[in-house]
Scaffold this motif. Structure first.
Motif, short mmCIF file in Angstrom:
data_model
loop_
_atom_site.label_atom_id
_atom_site.label_comp_id
_atom_site.label_asym_id
_atom_site.label_seq_id
_atom_site.Cartn_x
_atom_site.Cartn_y
_atom_site.Cartn_z
N ARG A 1 -21.70 25.80 12.78
CA ARG A 1 -22.81 25.82 13.73
C ARG A 1 -23.73 24.62 13.52
O ARG A 1 -24.17 23.98 14.48
CB ARG A 1 -23.58 27.13 13.61
CG ARG A 1 -22.74 28.36 13.94
CD ARG A 1 -23.55 29.66 13.82
NE ARG A 1 -22.69 30.83 13.86
CZ ARG A 1 -22.16 31.36 14.95
NH1 ARG A 1 -22.44 30.81 16.13
NH2 ARG A 1 -21.39 32.42 14.89
N GLU A 2 -24.01 24.34 12.26
CA GLU A 2 -24.90 23.21 11.95
C GLU A 2 -24.31 21.89 12.42
O GLU A 2 -25.04 20.99 12.87
CB GLU A 2 -25.14 23.16 10.44
CG GLU A 2 -26.07 22.04 10.00
CD GLU A 2 -26.17 21.94 8.48
OE1 GLU A 2 -26.79 20.99 8.01
OE2 GLU A 2 -25.62 22.81 7.78
N ALA A 3 -22.99 21.76 12.34
CA ALA A 3 -22.33 20.52 12.75
C ALA A 3 -22.13 20.41 14.25
O ALA A 3 -21.65 19.39 14.74
CB ALA A 3 -20.98 20.39 12.03
N ALA B 1 -12.10 25.61 8.94
CA ALA B 1 -13.52 25.34 9.14
C ALA B 1 -13.95 24.06 8.42
O ALA B 1 -14.72 23.25 8.97
CB ALA B 1 -14.35 26.53 8.66
N ASN B 2 -13.46 23.87 7.20
CA ASN B 2 -13.79 22.64 6.46
C ASN B 2 -13.40 21.40 7.26
O ASN B 2 -14.16 20.44 7.38
CB ASN B 2 -13.06 22.61 5.12
CG ASN B 2 -13.53 23.67 4.15
OD1 ASN B 2 -14.59 24.27 4.32
ND2 ASN B 2 -12.73 23.91 3.13
N GLN B 3 -12.18 21.42 7.79
CA GLN B 3 -11.68 20.25 8.51
C GLN B 3 -12.43 20.04 9.82
O GLN B 3 -12.70 18.91 10.22
CB GLN B 3 -10.18 20.40 8.73
CG GLN B 3 -9.41 20.35 7.41
CD GLN B 3 -7.91 20.54 7.55
OE1 GLN B 3 -7.36 20.48 8.64
NE2 GLN B 3 -7.25 20.76 6.42
N ALA B 4 -12.79 21.14 10.47
CA ALA B 4 -13.58 21.03 11.70
C ALA B 4 -14.95 20.41 11.43
O ALA B 4 -15.42 19.55 12.17
CB ALA B 4 -13.74 22.40 12.35
N VAL B 5 -15.60 20.86 10.35
CA VAL B 5 -16.91 20.30 9.99
C VAL B 5 -16.78 18.83 9.65
O VAL B 5 -17.61 17.99 10.06
CB VAL B 5 -17.53 21.10 8.83
CG1 VAL B 5 -18.78 20.40 8.28
CG2 VAL B 5 -17.88 22.51 9.28
N GLN C 1 -13.71 21.44 18.63
CA GLN C 1 -13.59 22.85 19.01
C GLN C 1 -12.85 23.57 17.89
O GLN C 1 -11.92 23.02 17.31
CB GLN C 1 -12.82 22.98 20.33
CG GLN C 1 -13.46 22.23 21.49
CD GLN C 1 -12.56 22.16 22.71
OE1 GLN C 1 -11.40 22.55 22.67
NE2 GLN C 1 -13.10 21.65 23.80
N PHE C 2 -13.27 24.81 17.60
CA PHE C 2 -12.63 25.58 16.52
C PHE C 2 -12.16 26.92 17.05
O PHE C 2 -12.91 27.64 17.74
CB PHE C 2 -13.62 25.80 15.38
CG PHE C 2 -13.06 26.65 14.25
CD1 PHE C 2 -12.18 26.10 13.34
CD2 PHE C 2 -13.41 27.98 14.14
CE1 PHE C 2 -11.65 26.88 12.33
CE2 PHE C 2 -12.90 28.77 13.12
CZ PHE C 2 -12.00 28.22 12.21
N ALA C 3 -10.93 27.28 16.71
CA ALA C 3 -10.37 28.59 17.05
C ALA C 3 -9.97 29.29 15.77
O ALA C 3 -9.19 28.74 14.98
CB ALA C 3 -9.17 28.44 17.98
N GLY C 4 -10.48 30.49 15.54
CA GLY C 4 -10.17 31.25 14.35
C GLY C 4 -10.82 32.61 14.43
O GLY C 4 -11.27 33.02 15.50
N CYS C 5 -10.90 33.31 13.30
CA CYS C 5 -11.44 34.67 13.28
C CYS C 5 -12.34 34.89 12.08
O CYS C 5 -12.05 34.38 10.98
CB CYS C 5 -10.31 35.70 13.23
SG CYS C 5 -9.27 35.76 14.69
N VAL C 6 -13.39 35.67 12.29
CA VAL C 6 -14.24 36.18 11.20
C VAL C 6 -14.46 37.67 11.41
O VAL C 6 -14.17 38.21 12.48
CB VAL C 6 -15.61 35.45 11.14
CG1 VAL C 6 -15.44 33.98 10.77
CG2 VAL C 6 -16.36 35.60 12.47
#
Length: 293
Positions: free
Chosen positions: A74-76, A41-45, A55-60
């Motif tokens: 979301r903000e970015a 997420a850090n790198q995507a932002v 685009q980001f693929a992962g899990c929460v």
């Protein structure tokens, strides 16, 4: 053009402490704050704030930490259509930061352990995408996506952090491997390579070694060069390496040379060190432009 990130999303709990705790010691902190984090997420932002379509693929998980973990994405304006919500708890990191900006980090992977390469469909992998991966999701899934992305002509970049036992055939399929000095030492020992240049030759890929306040170095074939860091007063170095990787890929995605992309990434990472948190510390393109002057 697109940067597609497959990786982790965490909620970071950051403790400001007068000194980093020694083994067995308890240190009373000055406060705690929650920030979005996770290397993916850090790198995507970082890439999105530098102007890339990401685009980001992962899990929460389905818990309250999921909102914290995804807030900066979301903000970015990152595309989260490949983000899965699972029954495991959202990944969480406990980070102690001292007055010099040094840190100690413990991570509970949680939902990140359920991330699967299949979340990225084949149609998303093509020559106009840069695929960026790290090692906070299962190594087998990282390897699987590396091979699929490479077979479909994507440019594939791996940040081998934290250092994990990725098969050599996956490492050799990369276009760019990014490591810090510690991660490089692990690979040097594994491949019995005497130096970074020979390590890059043994892997047959471009190797980029981040060196903290000394900048970064690049090795590929007969090409070797370095870029400096930008002098700043650090507040929190937690997300600096992630910022470097995200901005590097954003630069490569829009056609910068490797040296240009590395210099821009170095400037952005320096700025990230001047702010608390990880994803929330990533600079905008205009802030990086101003530092580059």
């Amino acid at each position: 053009m697109t940067v597609l990130v497959f990786g982790s999303a965490n909620a970071d709990l950051v403790f400001a402490v007068p000194q980093l705790p020694a083994p067995g010691a308890t240190v009373l902190g000055e406060g705690v704050r929650s920030f979005p984090g996770g290397k993916g997420a850090n790198q995507a932002v970082a890439a999105a704030r530098d102007g890339a379509a990401v685009q980001f693929a992962g899990c929460v998980g389905r818990d309250a930490f999921a909102e914290v973990a995804t807030a900066a994405l979301r903000e970015a304006g990152v595309d989260l259509s490949r983000l899965a919500v699972v029954d495991q708890p959202t990944g969480c990191a406990a980070i102690c930061v001292d007055p010099a900006g040094r840190n100690q980090i413990a991570v509970a992977p949680g939902a990140n352990e359920t991330a699967r390469a299949a979340q990225v469909e084949n149609a998303a992998l093509h020559p106009d995408v840069v695929v960026l991966l790290q090692m906070e999701v299962p190594a087998a899934e990282v390897a699987a996506l590396i091979h699929r992305a490479k077979a479909r002509g994507a440019r594939v970049v791996l940040n081998l952090a934290p250092p994990g036992a990725l098969p050599l055939d996956a490492l050799r399929a990369l276009d760019v491997l990014v490591v810090n000095e510690h991660e490089a030492e692990v690979l040097l020992h594994r491949l019995r390579a005497p130096d970074h240049g020979l390590l890059a030759a043994a892997l047959g890929t471009a190797l980029l070694v981040t060196l903290g306040e000394r900048g970064a170095a690049f090795f590929h074939g007969t090409t070797t060069f370095g870029v400096p860091a930008f002098p700043v007063t650090p507040v929190d170095t937690t997300g600096a390496g992630d910022c470097f990787c995200g901005v590097l890929c954003a630069g490569l995605d829009r056609g910068l040379t490797m040296q240009q992309a590395m210099r821009r990434a170095s400037a952005a990472a320096s700025l990230a060190c001047t702010r608390p948190g990880a994803a929330s510390a990533m600079p905008t393109a205009s802030e990086t432009d101003a530092l580059l002057g």
